[in-house]
Design a protein around this motif. Structure first.
Motif, PDB file in Angstrom:
ATOM      1  N   LEU A 111      33.108  36.142  35.250  1.00  0.00           N
ATOM      2  CA  LEU A 111      33.694  37.475  35.110  1.00  0.00           C
ATOM      3  C   LEU A 111      34.587  37.545  33.872  1.00  0.00           C
ATOM      4  O   LEU A 111      34.589  38.533  33.142  1.00  0.00           O
ATOM      5  N   GLU A 112      35.322  36.460  33.638  1.00  0.00           N
ATOM      6  CA  GLU A 112      36.219  36.448  32.481  1.00  0.00           C
ATOM      7  C   GLU A 112      35.404  36.437  31.185  1.00  0.00           C
ATOM      8  O   GLU A 112      35.694  37.176  30.243  1.00  0.00           O
ATOM      9  N   SER A 213      52.251  30.429  45.225  1.00  0.00           N
ATOM     10  CA  SER A 213      51.357  29.430  44.635  1.00  0.00           C
ATOM     11  C   SER A 213      50.171  29.045  45.510  1.00  0.00           C
ATOM     12  O   SER A 213      49.286  28.318  45.065  1.00  0.00           O
ATOM     13  N   TRP A 214      50.134  29.519  46.777  1.00  0.00           N
ATOM     14  CA  TRP A 214      49.107  29.019  47.709  1.00  0.00           C
ATOM     15  C   TRP A 214      47.766  29.730  47.496  1.00  0.00           C
ATOM     16  O   TRP A 214      47.519  30.798  48.054  1.00  0.00           O
ATOM     17  N   GLY A 215      46.953  29.134  46.642  1.00  0.00           N
ATOM     18  CA  GLY A 215      45.650  29.735  46.366  1.00  0.00           C
ATOM     19  C   GLY A 215      44.922  28.914  45.317  1.00  0.00           C
ATOM     20  O   GLY A 215      45.380  27.835  44.930  1.00  0.00           O
ATOM     21  N   ILE A 216      43.809  29.441  44.873  1.00  0.00           N
ATOM     22  CA  ILE A 216      43.043  28.765  43.822  1.00  0.00           C
ATOM     23  C   ILE A 216      43.575  29.255  42.478  1.00  0.00           C
ATOM     24  O   ILE A 216      43.680  30.467  42.249  1.00  0.00           O
ATOM     25  N   LYS A 217      43.956  28.310  41.628  1.00  0.00           N
ATOM     26  CA  LYS A 217      44.578  28.695  40.356  1.00  0.00           C
ATOM     27  C   LYS A 217      43.552  29.348  39.429  1.00  0.00           C
ATOM     28  O   LYS A 217      42.390  28.941  39.394  1.00  0.00           O
ATOM     29  N   VAL A 218      44.009  30.349  38.683  1.00  0.00           N
ATOM     30  CA  VAL A 218      43.156  30.924  37.635  1.00  0.00           C
ATOM     31  C   VAL A 218      42.899  29.807  36.617  1.00  0.00           C
ATOM     32  O   VAL A 218      43.855  29.207  36.118  1.00  0.00           O
ATOM     33  N   PRO A 219      41.621  29.506  36.333  1.00  0.00           N
ATOM     34  CA  PRO A 219      41.339  28.324  35.510  1.00  0.00           C
ATOM     35  C   PRO A 219      42.021  28.341  34.139  1.00  0.00           C
ATOM     36  O   PRO A 219      42.500  27.304  33.685  1.00  0.00           O
ATOM     37  N   SER A 220      42.127  29.530  33.534  1.00  0.00           N
ATOM     38  CA  SER A 220      42.680  29.563  32.176  1.00  0.00           C
ATOM     39  C   SER A 220      44.190  29.838  32.155  1.00  0.00           C
ATOM     40  O   SER A 220      44.793  29.912  31.101  1.00  0.00           O
ATOM     41  N   ASN A 221      44.794  30.001  33.327  1.00  0.00           N
ATOM     42  CA  ASN A 221      46.219  30.333  33.364  1.00  0.00           C
ATOM     43  C   ASN A 221      46.789  29.933  34.730  1.00  0.00           C
ATOM     44  O   ASN A 221      46.766  30.700  35.685  1.00  0.00           O
TER      45      ASN A 221
END
Ligand code: MSP
Length: 512
Positions: A111-112, A213-221
Motif C-alpha cells: 500500500l505504501e 505501542s502494542w501492535g505491529i510497527k509500521v515498517p518504515s517508521n
C-alpha cells in the motif's frame, strides 16, 4: 463450479472471557462449514483472536500484566471454546503470530509503495472499545460524556501524527464493486446501510497510531503501530499463507466464500477491507454477511452492559447441542434475537426431546420388539410412503440454495416440518395394528428409519454430537455423511443390524 469453500468468523478480542455473542458467530459459521463439508466441498474454516491495539493494551494494564502474557491466557480461553462449542475449524489464528505479522507488513508495504498511504495528522474522536475513529456527526453527548451514536461506546479526543489510507479515492471503485457483485453484502437491509454510508462520501482513513505501542510497527517508521483493524482484517489471508500467493491454500481458498460477522463490524468488512484489497490489487472476498445481535432483555449482550449469559454455564447445564440448536432455530438469522433460559428449556423439551428424540426412540423400540434390531425388508412403497420420502428429493436443490444464500431460517423450517410429518406418518400408519400384514409393518418401519436418517443428516450441521449418535444406529460414520444421500429412498440395507441408543435429550422438568 469451484468445490472449495472458505468461511471465517470474526477474530475475537481476548480482552475478556468469551460470551454468548461470540459463541453465536462461531456456532453459525460452524453450521455452514459442516453443511458444505457433507455436501462434498473442501472447506477451510477459520477463527481466532485479535490481539493488538489500545483496547487490549489497556485491558492488560488493568491486570498489571504485559500484553502478550495477558493475550496468551485469554486467547487460550477462546481456543478452548472452539472445543466446547464443537467447532470444526481448520485453523485458529492469533494476530500475535509471526505468520500473521509477516502478512500485515507485506500488505502495508504494498500500500505504501503504491502511494495509497501518506503521513499526516489525525485530530478527532476515537473509541477504544470499538477501536474506531468517529467523525463529529457520529458522536453525541450522553450523561455528560461523548459517545458514539453508532455503538454507544465512549469516545475520546485524539490528536496525533498518523498515516492515512486514501479511502476517498476508492469511493467510486467500491460503488462499482457493489453493483457488479450485488450479493457481496447480505442481508439486503445491511447492504443499504453500507451503500448510503459510502455514497455519503468517504474520508481518508487513519491507519496508524502513535500514542501506544502494542501492535505491529509500521515498517518504515517504528514510532507508529499499524491500526488494529488493518492488522486484524489481514488475518483472513495470513491464514492462507499470504504473501505467498502461490501457496496451495491461498490459490484454493482466496477469495473467501464468506466472512460471517456481527452487524456492528460491517463497515470494517464491507468498506475498509475491500478498499485495502482493491488498492493492493488483491481480490475482495465474495461475501460479507452481517448477522444480528443476541439480546438479553432488549439490549445487546455485552460485557460493558453486564447482561451476559455465559455460554460455558449453559453448556455445563444443558449440553452443547441444545445450545447450538436453540441459537440457530430461535434467533431469526440476520435479525436480532432475544434469548433466555426459559425459552431454551422449552425448545429442548418440545423440539429435541419430544419431536426428534421421541421419534428415534419410538421407531427403535418398535423395531426391537418386532424385528429384533434389524433393518427390515421393505415391500413396494405406497403413496403415503412416497409422499414423506420424496419431499427431500424435490427440495434437495432448494436446500442447497438456502445454505448458499444464508437462508438458515428456511432450512430450519424445512427440518421442523419434516420432524412433524415423520411423527405423524408413524402415528397415522399405525404399524402396531399391522401384525397380520408383516410386509406393510416392515415397510412402515423401513420408511421411518429412512426418515430418521434423512432428518439426522440435515441436523448434523446443527447438532453434530447427537446426530452422530443417531447415525451410528445405521453404522454411518462422520466421514461417510453425504448430504446428497437424502434424495435416496432406499439407502438402508435390509437385514443390517441396528444399534440401540440411549435417550438423546432429557426433558427439563419445570419446578415452578
Ligand atoms: N476483533 C473484532 C473483529 C475483528 S475481525 C477482523 C471484534 N471482536 S469482538 O470480540 O468484539 O466481536 C466479535 C464478534 O462478536 C462480532 O461479530 C460481534 O458482532 C459479535 N458479537 C459481540 N457481541 C454480540 C452479541 N451480543 N450478539 C451477537 N454477536 C455479537 O469486533
Amino acid at each position: 463450479m469451484s468445490k472449495n469453500y472458505y468461511i471465517t468468523t470474526p477474530i475475537y478480542y481476548p480482552s475478556a472471557k468469551p460470551h454468548m455473542g461470540h459463541a453465536y458467530s462461531s456456532i453459525v459459521a460452524d453450521f455452514f462449514a459442516r453443511f458444505k463439508k457433507i455436501q462434498g466441498f473442501n472447506v477451510f474454516f477459520l477463527t481466532g483472536t485479535d490481539e493488538h491495539g489500545q483496547k487490549i493494551q489497556r485491558a492488560a494494564e488493568k491486570k498489571q500484566m504485559d500484553p502478550l502474557t495477558f493475550c496468551n491466557e485469554l486467547s487460550k480461553t477462546f481456543k478452548d471454546l472452539t472445543k466446547t462449542l464443537n467447532l470444526s475449524n481448520t485453523d485458529f489464528i492469533r494476530t500475535t503470530e509471526n505468520r500473521h505479522k509477516k502478512s500485515v507488513i507485506n500488505l502495508w508495504n504494498i500500500l505504501e509503495k503504491k502511494k495509497e498511504i501518506y503521513l499526516s495528522k489525525y485530530a478527532g474522536w476515537y473509541s477504544v472499545s470499538d477501536e474506531a475513529f468517529y467523525s463529529e456527526d457520529e458522536v453525541e453527548n450522553k450523561d455528560g460524556l461523548k459517545v458514539s451514536k453508532l455503538s454507544g461506546s465512549n469516545v475520546e479526543w485524539v490528536e496525533e501524527e498518523s498515516y492515512f489510507f486514501k479511502l476517498s479515492k476508492w469511493q467510486e471503485p467500491l460503488l462499482n464493486f457493489y453493483s457488479e457483485n450485488p450479493n457481496f453484502i447480505l442481508p439486503e437491509s445491511r447492504k443499504n446501510e453500507v451503500l448510503s454510508f459510502v455514497k455519503s462520501g468517504l474520508k481518508d482513513l487513519s491507519v496508524s497510531r502513535k500514542s501506544f505501542s502494542w501492535g505491529i510497527k509500521v515498517p518504515s517508521n517504528k514510532d507508529h503501530v499499524i491500526y488494529v483493524w488493518l492488522d486484524a482484517l489481514t488475518n483472513y489471508i495470513s491464514a492462507l499463507n499470504y504473501p505467498n500467493e502461490n501457496a496451495d491454500l491461498y490459490k484454493k481458498f482466496w477469495p473467501a466464500t464468506i466472512h460471517l460477522i456481527g452487524k456492528d463490524i460491517l463497515r470494517f468488512h464491507a468498506v475498509y477491507w475491500p478498499a485495502f484489497l482493491l488498492a493492493a490489487n488483491i481480490k475482495p472476498p465474495k461475501r460479507v454477511y452481517g448477522h444480528g445481535w443476541i439480546l438479553s432483555g432488549e439490549e445487546k449482550m455485552s460485557k460493558s452492559k453486564g447482561n451476559i449469559l455465559d455460554p460455558i454455564e449453559i453448556i455445563n447445564n444443558y449440553g452443547i447441542d441444545p445450545l447450538r440448536y436453540y441459537l440457530i432455530k430461535e434467533v431469526s438469522f440476520g435479525n436480532d434475537g432475544n434469548i433466555s433460559k426459559e425459552k431454551l428449556e422449552n425448545c429442548i423439551n418440545s423440539d429435541l426431546a419430544n419431536n426428534y428424540g421421541n421419534l428415534c426412540q419410538r421407531v427403535i423400540s418398535f423395531n426391537e420388539k418386532n424385528s429384533n434390531l434389524k433393518i427390515p425388508e421393505k415391500d413396494k412403497f405406497i403413496e403415503n410412503d412416497l409422499k414423506v420420502l420424496d419431499i427431500f428429493k424435490s427440495n434437495h436443490k432448494n436446500l442447497i440454495n438456502y445454505i448458499d444464500n444464508q437462508d438458515l431460517n428456511s432450512y430450519m423450517n424445512f427440518i421442523i416440518d419434516r420432524l412433524f410429518s415423520a411423527n405423524k406418518y408413524f402415528n397415522d400408519q399405525e404399524p402396531w395394528n399391522k401384525k397380520s400384514d408383516l410386509k406393510r409393518l416392515n415397510t412402515i418401519q423401513y420408511v421411518s428409519f429412512e426418515l430418521i436418517r434423512k432428518i439426522t443428516i440435515m441436523l448434523y450441521p446443527i447438532i453434530p454430537e447427537s446426530s452422530l449418535k443417531v447415525l451410528k444406529i445405521f453404522g454411518i460414520d462422520e466421514d461417510k455423511i453425504d448430504f446428497n444421500s437424502i434424495t435416496n429412498n432406499d439407502y438402508l440395507k435390509p437385514n443390517t443390524k441396528i444399534k440401540k441408543i440411549n435417550i438423546l435429550f432429557k426433558k427439563i422438568e419445570n419446578n415452578d
